[in-house]
Scaffold this motif. Structure first.
Motif, short mmCIF file in Angstrom:
data_model
loop_
_atom_site.label_atom_id
_atom_site.label_comp_id
_atom_site.label_asym_id
_atom_site.label_seq_id
_atom_site.Cartn_x
_atom_site.Cartn_y
_atom_site.Cartn_z
N THR A 24 3.97 2.70 -7.33
CA THR A 24 3.15 1.60 -7.81
C THR A 24 2.33 0.96 -6.70
O THR A 24 2.82 0.75 -5.60
N VAL A 25 1.09 0.63 -7.05
CA VAL A 25 0.27 -0.24 -6.21
C VAL A 25 0.31 -1.60 -6.88
O VAL A 25 -0.15 -1.76 -8.00
N ALA A 26 0.91 -2.56 -6.20
CA ALA A 26 1.04 -3.91 -6.76
C ALA A 26 -0.07 -4.80 -6.22
O ALA A 26 -0.35 -4.79 -5.03
N MET A 40 9.33 -4.02 -4.68
CA MET A 40 8.85 -2.64 -4.74
C MET A 40 8.55 -2.09 -3.35
O MET A 40 8.90 -0.95 -3.04
N GLU A 41 7.93 -2.91 -2.53
CA GLU A 41 7.51 -2.44 -1.21
C GLU A 41 8.65 -2.45 -0.19
O GLU A 41 8.87 -1.45 0.50
N LYS A 45 11.27 0.42 -2.00
CA LYS A 45 10.35 1.35 -1.33
C LYS A 45 9.74 2.34 -2.34
O LYS A 45 9.68 3.54 -2.12
N THR A 46 9.27 1.77 -3.46
CA THR A 46 8.67 2.56 -4.54
C THR A 46 7.20 2.24 -4.73
O THR A 46 6.58 2.74 -5.67
N ASN A 75 12.10 8.10 -3.55
CA ASN A 75 12.67 6.81 -3.94
C ASN A 75 12.46 6.51 -5.41
O ASN A 75 13.37 6.02 -6.08
N VAL A 76 11.27 6.78 -5.94
CA VAL A 76 11.06 6.50 -7.36
C VAL A 76 11.92 7.39 -8.23
O VAL A 76 12.42 6.96 -9.27
#
Length: 104
Positions: A24-26, A40-41, A45-46, A75-76
């Motif tokens: 994902t780009v958040a 997430m980051e 770490k996804t 990781n995802v």
């Protein structure tokens, strides 16, 4: 919890992306989005977080990072597997939801 009147997949939320195994780009704008992006980051770490006021170059950097990062893909997949285990009939999510309903 899944409800019929709200399509979970179409909402594109953090949990759905995690459970679907999607890097994902958040781009957090307000309230809990900053916390979700940090999780997430930095924790799962996804995904990566777009830094505000950095322009289109920052968004491009984030997309390229997500598309080409093998560790993030591993990781995802890990978190997707964890989420699927949790919602099985004997999974932690199912057990905890039932306990909540039983106490209600």
């Amino acid at each position: 919890m899944i409800v019929g009147w709200c399509s979970q997949v179409e909402r594109n939320s953090t949990v759905e992306a995690l459970a679907a195994g999607v890097p994902t780009v958040a781009f957090p704008q307000w309230t809990d989005q900053e916390t979700n992006a940090k999780m997430m980051e930095d924790v799962w770490k996804t995904g990566v977080r777009v830094r505000k006021r950095e322009g289109h170059e920052e968004i491009e950097r984030c997309v390229e990072m997500v598309m080409g990062n093998e560790e993030m893909r591993r990781n995802v997949k890990k978190w997707k597997d964890v989420a699927r285990e949790a919602v099985k009939s004997v999974g932690s999510s199912t057990i905890n939801l039932q306990a909540f309903l039983d106490d209600a």
